[in-house]
Design an enzyme around this catalytic site. Structure first.
Site, PDB file in Angstrom:
ATOM      1  N   ASP A 105      41.621 -46.213  60.764  1.00  0.00           N
ATOM      2  CA  ASP A 105      40.426 -46.604  60.930  1.00  0.00           C
ATOM      3  C   ASP A 105      39.291 -45.615  60.713  1.00  0.00           C
ATOM      4  O   ASP A 105      39.256 -44.788  61.475  1.00  0.00           O
ATOM      5  CB  ASP A 105      40.446 -47.576  62.074  1.00  0.00           C
ATOM      6  CG  ASP A 105      39.094 -48.691  62.427  1.00  0.00           C
ATOM      7  OD1 ASP A 105      39.124 -49.491  61.601  1.00  0.00           O
ATOM      8  OD2 ASP A 105      38.340 -48.148  63.314  1.00  0.00           O
ATOM      9  N   GLU A 121      41.042 -45.831  55.518  1.00  0.00           N
ATOM     10  CA  GLU A 121      40.018 -46.837  55.063  1.00  0.00           C
ATOM     11  C   GLU A 121      38.945 -46.090  55.309  1.00  0.00           C
ATOM     12  O   GLU A 121      38.325 -45.568  56.289  1.00  0.00           O
ATOM     13  CB  GLU A 121      40.129 -47.772  56.693  1.00  0.00           C
ATOM     14  CG  GLU A 121      39.001 -48.884  56.260  1.00  0.00           C
ATOM     15  CD  GLU A 121      38.287 -49.203  57.549  1.00  0.00           C
ATOM     16  OE1 GLU A 121      37.616 -50.249  57.572  1.00  0.00           O
ATOM     17  OE2 GLU A 121      38.247 -48.536  58.605  1.00  0.00           O
TER      18      GLU A 121
END
Length: 535
Positions: free
Chosen positions: A214, A273
């Site tokens: 993330d 990401e």
């Protein structure tokens, strides 16, 4: 407190799925947003046991791996991306034993498992942040500006809207690029590095096949934390390098993690990401000594036009090829409007998906897109839970609309999601979009996905390999595929126009997103359609 497994079986950490080298290069990976996938315990929130029970559905769909969104201990201020303990499972989702059982079950079915890791920030309930002395070493604190330090240290804005700083009772300020409950970690502190390497080892030892990282672009901030100079900074993400995102220093972290991943058997992978301003900068995350994949968000945000799509595909393939990697294509996820709605309807969504699955590289599917689910745009304010919705001027604040729990079967809500309702209300029309309603219907979106994934797995020209454009009328994209085998025997045509286009029939129809006429020497491509042709 970190949970422990009740089982002491040393075999639980053994990686079991077989497969060829470089499996990630053309894998199809299915994103499970855990709280909205399947509920086993009846509390209206999806859980790990529910996900485990539905794994055969994913195997039969034809995917290679499953990515699970965070299920760690968390106050749930941001849907679990505010982690209080990376080594414990939140009781909402089950137990550590449930996570272990899911990994084992997936491997038995031939599915790999990727889990989220959240290294840019933690929950403000994390033990580190709860300890005032540790907090000031392991998070980013600064004195404020103004006569009494009453102003934030700089002009940075939260991605969710409002200032990216919150003042403490001591008078200083801490940085949070997301919600105030998500303080940013200080990656200049070696203890932060050591902790996350230990977290990665914990889950690798349990047997997971990799990590979706993330905010992989966010851990390092520019020296001096300089001002940006204007408002609405969230709109700049992915269009330029910002002092808090896509700083070059993040790459050394990813190199360290790659060495750790490579030390384990079974080709464990890292997935970034990363919002980068160009395909070239995104490709830096997938250099040979860094991560294995990075989501292609330029493709996700492309306009529905042949020119736009071709430009992004060309740039993406060139950038990843320059570092020996493949591109990871994606059309939907838990943070963006579902592409059925975003592209202007199911017809375009089906065409876009078929085209994506024909491109060289890997592909990510977001749960429910195989059912053709639209964005839910009419949720009442009182049921919303997206923190951006309550802050109002950051992300669009409507991410709840793509997170509504899945319909599995039945005529009334919760449509088989679980025995106790669903944490967000499901539209009545979804009874006709359930897995059971679409199964066996050759015209359904579910059966289109099943057919496409079966062909992709079986056809030698699909998956990893190369692409060559062929001549096509304006508004139409046409490309041939050459796979690892060296065969070139598949052509993909995408008509982005709202009207039919006639062209010479290139071969036999393998699969089409809609019914088309292809007889004799010509084919009539319907508007907003995609077709795979065997040459």
């Amino acid at each position: 407190m970190t949970q422990e497994l009740t089982s002491t079986d040393p075999a639980r950490a053994v990686h079991t799925p077989g497969g060829r080298t470089g499996w990630w290069r053309d894998a199809v990976i299915y994103q499970v947003y855990v709280r909205s996938f399947a509920d086993c315990d009846g509390d209206g929130i999806g859980d790990l046991r529910g996900a485990r029970e539905r794994l055969p559905y994913l195997r039969d769909l034809g995917v290679d791996a499953v990515w699970l969104t965070p299920f760690y201990a968390s106050p749930q201020a941001d849907g679990g991306y505010d982690v209080a303990d990376h080594r414990s499972v939140d009781p909402l989702f089950g137990s550590l034993q449930d996570a272990d059982d899911l990994v084992r079950a997936a491997h038995t079915l031939g599915l790999r498992v990727i889990v989220d890791i959240v290294p840019n920030h933690t929950s403000d309930q994390h033990p580190w942040f709860q300890d005032p002395e540790l907090a000031r070493q392991r998070y980013i604190f600064r004195a404020g500006k103004g006569a009494d330090g009453e102003l934030p240290p700089n002009d940075w804005e939260s991605v969710f809207g409002g200032p990216a700083w919150t003042r403490t009772g001591r008078g200083d300020w801490y940085l949070h690029l997301f919600a105030p409950e998500q303080p940013d970690l200080n990656w200049e502190n070696p203890e932060v590095h050591a902790e996350f390497e230990a977290i990665l080892r914990f889950w690798l030892d349990l047997g997971v096949d990799g990590f979706r990282i993330d905010v992989a672009h966010g851990m390092i901030k520019a020296a001096g934390l300089p001002d940006i100079g204007h408002k609405e900074q969230a709109k700049l993400i992915g269009s330029q390098v910002l002092p808090f995102f896509d700083q070059d220093g993040v790459h050394e972290i990813h190199r360290t993690w790659r060495r750790l991943l490579d030390s384990y058997p079974g080709e464990r992978i890292g997935v970034a990401e990363a919002w980068a301003p160009s395909p070239e900068r995104l490709a830096l995350y997938v250099r040979p000594d860094e991560l294995h994949q990075a989501f292609n968000f330029q493709f996700l945000t492309a306009d529905w036009s042949a020119a736009s799509l071709r430009a992004i595909i060309d740039a993406s393939l060139a950038a990843t090829a320059s570092v020996g990697a493949t591109t990871s294509w994606v059309l939907s996820n838990h943070d963006v409007v579902r592409h059925t709605t975003r592209l202007g309807g199911l017809r375009r969504a089906r065409a876009a998906t078929l085209m994506m699955l024909a491109l060289p590289g890997s592909a990510y599917l977001y749960q429910g897109e195989e059912l053709g689910l639209p964005e839910v745009t009419d949720l009442p304010d009182e049921v919303r839970q997206d923190p951006a919705f309550f802050r109002g001027d950051g992300q669009d604040g409507h991410r709840d609309g793509c997170r509504v729990p899945l319909p599995w079967c039945g005529e009334t809500a919760a449509y088989g999601f679980g025995p106790g309702g669903s944490w967000l209300p499901q539209p009545r029309a979804w009874k006709d979009l359930s897995v059971r309603a679409q199964t066996g219907d050759p015209a359904s979106t579910l059966e289109l996905y099943r057919a496409a994934l079966a062909l992709r797995r079986a056809h030698t020209s699909l998956g990893d390999g190369s692409l060559a454009w062929t001549d096509a009328p304006d508004g139409v994209l046409a490309f041939t595929r050459t796979g690892r085998s060296g065969h070139t025997d598949l052509l993909c045509t995408l008509n982005t126009l709202d009207r039919a286009v006639e062209l010479p029939r290139p071969g036999r129809v393998l699969l089409s997103s809609t019914t088309l006429a292809a007889e004799g020497d010509t084919a009539l491509l319907p508007g907003d359609s995609c077709t795979w042709w065997g040459l």
